[in-house]
Design a protein around this motif. Structure first.
Motif, PDB file in Angstrom:
ATOM      1  N   VAL A  46      -4.252  12.083   3.037  1.00 10.82           N
ATOM      2  CA  VAL A  46      -4.830  12.674   1.836  1.00 10.82           C
ATOM      3  C   VAL A  46      -4.887  11.691   0.676  1.00 10.82           C
ATOM      4  CG1 VAL A  46      -4.285  15.053   2.457  1.00 10.82           C
ATOM      5  CG2 VAL A  46      -2.630  13.727   1.129  1.00 10.82           C
ATOM      6  N   TYR A  47      -4.212  10.534   0.833  1.00 11.17           N
ATOM      7  CA  TYR A  47      -4.253   9.512  -0.215  1.00 11.17           C
ATOM      8  C   TYR A  47      -3.930   8.173   0.421  1.00 11.17           C
ATOM      9  CZ  TYR A  47      -3.257   7.086  -4.618  1.00 11.17           C
ATOM     10  OH  TYR A  47      -3.259   6.208  -5.673  1.00 11.17           O
ATOM     11  N   GLN A  48      -4.706   7.169   0.067  1.00 16.98           N
ATOM     12  CA  GLN A  48      -4.469   5.812   0.551  1.00 16.98           C
ATOM     13  C   GLN A  48      -4.893   4.849  -0.533  1.00 16.98           C
ATOM     14  OE1 GLN A  48      -7.174   3.408   1.538  1.00 16.98           O
ATOM     15  NE2 GLN A  48      -5.496   1.966   1.655  1.00 16.98           N
ATOM     16  N   ARG A  49      -4.012   3.896  -0.822  1.00 11.17           N
ATOM     17  CA  ARG A  49      -4.341   2.903  -1.843  1.00 11.17           C
ATOM     18  C   ARG A  49      -3.649   1.586  -1.514  1.00 11.17           C
ATOM     19  NH1 ARG A  49      -3.089   3.563  -8.257  1.00 11.17           N
ATOM     20  NH2 ARG A  49      -3.671   1.457  -8.861  1.00 11.17           N
ATOM     21  N   ASN A  50      -4.395   0.505  -1.619  1.00 10.37           N
ATOM     22  CA  ASN A  50      -3.842  -0.834  -1.427  1.00 10.37           C
ATOM     23  C   ASN A  50      -3.534  -1.439  -2.786  1.00 10.37           C
ATOM     24  OD1 ASN A  50      -4.110  -0.690   1.350  1.00 10.37           O
ATOM     25  ND2 ASN A  50      -6.142  -1.594   1.339  1.00 10.37           N
ATOM     26  N   PHE A  51      -2.432  -2.201  -2.858  1.00  9.59           N
ATOM     27  CA  PHE A  51      -2.015  -2.809  -4.116  1.00  9.59           C
ATOM     28  C   PHE A  51      -2.051  -4.322  -4.094  1.00  9.59           C
ATOM     29  CE2 PHE A  51       0.120   1.301  -3.970  1.00  9.59           C
ATOM     30  CZ  PHE A  51      -0.311   1.838  -5.161  1.00  9.59           C
ATOM     31  N   ASN A  71     -11.944   5.519   8.513  1.00 12.96           N
ATOM     32  CA  ASN A  71     -11.637   6.170   9.781  1.00 12.96           C
ATOM     33  C   ASN A  71     -10.408   5.557  10.440  1.00 12.96           C
ATOM     34  OD1 ASN A  71     -12.297   8.169  11.774  1.00 12.96           O
ATOM     35  ND2 ASN A  71     -12.935   6.486  13.113  1.00 12.96           N
ATOM     36  N   GLU A  72     -10.261   4.235  10.362  1.00 16.01           N
ATOM     37  CA  GLU A  72      -9.088   3.576  10.926  1.00 16.01           C
ATOM     38  C   GLU A  72      -7.810   4.002  10.201  1.00 16.01           C
ATOM     39  OE1 GLU A  72     -10.943  -0.570  12.679  1.00 16.01           O
ATOM     40  OE2 GLU A  72     -10.699  -0.366  10.503  1.00 16.01           O
ATOM     41  N   TYR A  73      -7.898   4.164   8.876  1.00 19.82           N
ATOM     42  CA  TYR A  73      -6.735   4.658   8.130  1.00 19.82           C
ATOM     43  C   TYR A  73      -6.367   6.074   8.573  1.00 19.82           C
ATOM     44  CZ  TYR A  73      -6.429   0.816   4.762  1.00 19.82           C
ATOM     45  OH  TYR A  73      -6.242  -0.407   4.169  1.00 19.82           O
ATOM     46  N   LEU A  74      -7.371   6.916   8.805  1.00 20.99           N
ATOM     47  CA  LEU A  74      -7.115   8.281   9.258  1.00 20.99           C
ATOM     48  C   LEU A  74      -6.425   8.292  10.622  1.00 20.99           C
ATOM     49  CD1 LEU A  74     -10.467   9.981   8.228  1.00 20.99           C
ATOM     50  CD2 LEU A  74      -8.231  10.355   7.188  1.00 20.99           C
ATOM     51  N   ALA A 112      -2.783   7.139  10.201  1.00 22.25           N
ATOM     52  CA  ALA A 112      -1.964   8.185   9.593  1.00 22.25           C
ATOM     53  C   ALA A 112      -1.594   9.247  10.623  1.00 22.25           C
ATOM     54  CB  ALA A 112      -2.693   8.813   8.413  1.00 22.25           C
ATOM     55  N   GLY A 113      -2.556   9.646  11.434  1.00 20.73           N
ATOM     56  CA  GLY A 113      -2.280  10.624  12.481  1.00 20.73           C
ATOM     57  C   GLY A 113      -1.288  10.096  13.507  1.00 20.73           C
ATOM     58  N   THR A 114      -1.416   8.820  13.841  1.00 17.84           N
ATOM     59  CA  THR A 114      -0.491   8.199  14.787  1.00 17.84           C
ATOM     60  C   THR A 114       0.918   8.143  14.211  1.00 17.84           C
ATOM     61  OG1 THR A 114      -2.299   6.883  15.696  1.00 17.84           O
ATOM     62  CG2 THR A 114      -0.063   6.131  16.169  1.00 17.84           C
ATOM     63  N   LEU A 115       1.033   7.736  12.953  1.00 15.93           N
ATOM     64  CA  LEU A 115       2.343   7.689  12.307  1.00 15.93           C
ATOM     65  C   LEU A 115       2.959   9.085  12.231  1.00 15.93           C
ATOM     66  CD1 LEU A 115       4.569   6.115  10.872  1.00 15.93           C
ATOM     67  CD2 LEU A 115       3.321   6.477   8.734  1.00 15.93           C
ATOM     68  N   HIS A 116       2.138  10.087  11.962  1.00 18.86           N
ATOM     69  CA  HIS A 116       2.615  11.473  11.925  1.00 18.86           C
ATOM     70  C   HIS A 116       3.216  11.856  13.280  1.00 18.86           C
ATOM     71  CE1 HIS A 116       2.695  15.741  10.876  1.00 18.86           C
ATOM     72  NE2 HIS A 116       2.036  15.994  11.993  1.00 18.86           N
ATOM     73  N   GLY A 151       0.802  -1.212   0.000  1.00 18.55           N
ATOM     74  CA  GLY A 151       0.000   0.000   0.000  1.00 18.55           C
ATOM     75  C   GLY A 151       0.833   1.258   0.000  1.00 18.55           C
ATOM     76  N   LEU A 152       0.148   2.354  -0.286  1.00 19.24           N
ATOM     77  CA  LEU A 152       0.758   3.686  -0.323  1.00 19.24           C
ATOM     78  C   LEU A 152      -0.138   4.637   0.447  1.00 19.24           C
ATOM     79  CD1 LEU A 152       2.751   5.838  -1.519  1.00 19.24           C
ATOM     80  CD2 LEU A 152       1.175   6.000  -3.463  1.00 19.24           C
ATOM     81  N   TRP A 153       0.467   5.420   1.318  1.00 24.71           N
ATOM     82  CA  TRP A 153      -0.229   6.474   2.032  1.00 24.71           C
ATOM     83  C   TRP A 153       0.485   7.785   1.755  1.00 24.71           C
ATOM     84  CZ3 TRP A 153      -0.306   4.343   7.738  1.00 24.71           C
ATOM     85  CH2 TRP A 153      -1.021   3.154   7.785  1.00 24.71           C
ATOM     86  N   ILE A 154      -0.273   8.863   1.638  1.00 17.70           N
ATOM     87  CA  ILE A 154       0.303  10.204   1.587  1.00 17.70           C
ATOM     88  C   ILE A 154      -0.347  10.975   2.726  1.00 17.70           C
ATOM     89  CG2 ILE A 154       0.647  12.316   0.255  1.00 17.70           C
ATOM     90  CD1 ILE A 154       0.439  10.615  -2.291  1.00 17.70           C
ATOM     91  N   ILE A 155       0.501  11.507   3.608  1.00 17.57           N
ATOM     92  CA  ILE A 155       0.047  12.204   4.813  1.00 17.57           C
ATOM     93  C   ILE A 155       0.474  13.664   4.709  1.00 17.57           C
ATOM     94  CG2 ILE A 155       0.201  12.273   7.332  1.00 17.57           C
ATOM     95  CD1 ILE A 155       1.043   9.276   7.168  1.00 17.57           C
TER      96      ILE A 155
END
Length: 135
Positions: free
Chosen positions: A16-21, A31-34, A37-41, A5-9
């Motif tokens: 602002v972008y999330q995609r699974n490959f 909501n879990e992805y959000l 992302a905030g936790t990783l930030h 996957g790819l995330w853009i935070i």
């Protein structure tokens, strides 16, 4: 080797972008992805201040038992995160190419509002091509 996957935070910690490959990651709600992302930030911000050798850009790779997160931090504070298998060796190169596609397809679009979710067919197709050639 697998790219999951790819995330853009954005610089505020919003996803602002999330995609699974590929299969392999748990299926999460938006909501879990959000939240992730905030936790990783936050983790990235903490790791940037922990360096005993002075200023740091923060964590660049986080490894779990079955996956690896490679983080590319841009000059504007946007984070590109690639989730891969442990033996993926070209994640940094792929992130650089994805960042270039982002700069060309998203940031040069006069209708895109910075820090908002990315909705660009051109960016989607370029990411598909980059990930397809990377595997």
């Amino acid at each position: 080797m697998a790219i999951f996957g790819l995330w853009i935070i954005n610089k505020a910690g919003g996803l602002v972008y999330q995609r699974n490959f590929a299969d392999g990651l748990a299926q999460l709600t938006s909501n879990e992805y959000l939240v992730l992302a905030g936790t990783l930030h936050g983790i990235h911000a903490i790791t940037s201040r922990l360096s005993p050798m002075g200023p740091s850009s923060g964590a660049q790779v986080i490894e779990g038992e079955t996956f690896k997160m490679t983080i590319f931090l841009t000059a504007t504070g946007t984070k590109f995160v690639l989730l891969t298998s442990l033996n993926e060796s070209i994640a940094e190169i792929l992130l650089q190419r994805i960042y270039e596609a982002y700069a060309d397809s998203v940031m040069k679009n006069p209708f895109h509002t910075p820090e908002m979710p990315i909705r660009s067919d051109g960016f989607e197709s370029r990411v598909t091509a980059i990930i397809g050639t990377g595997q």
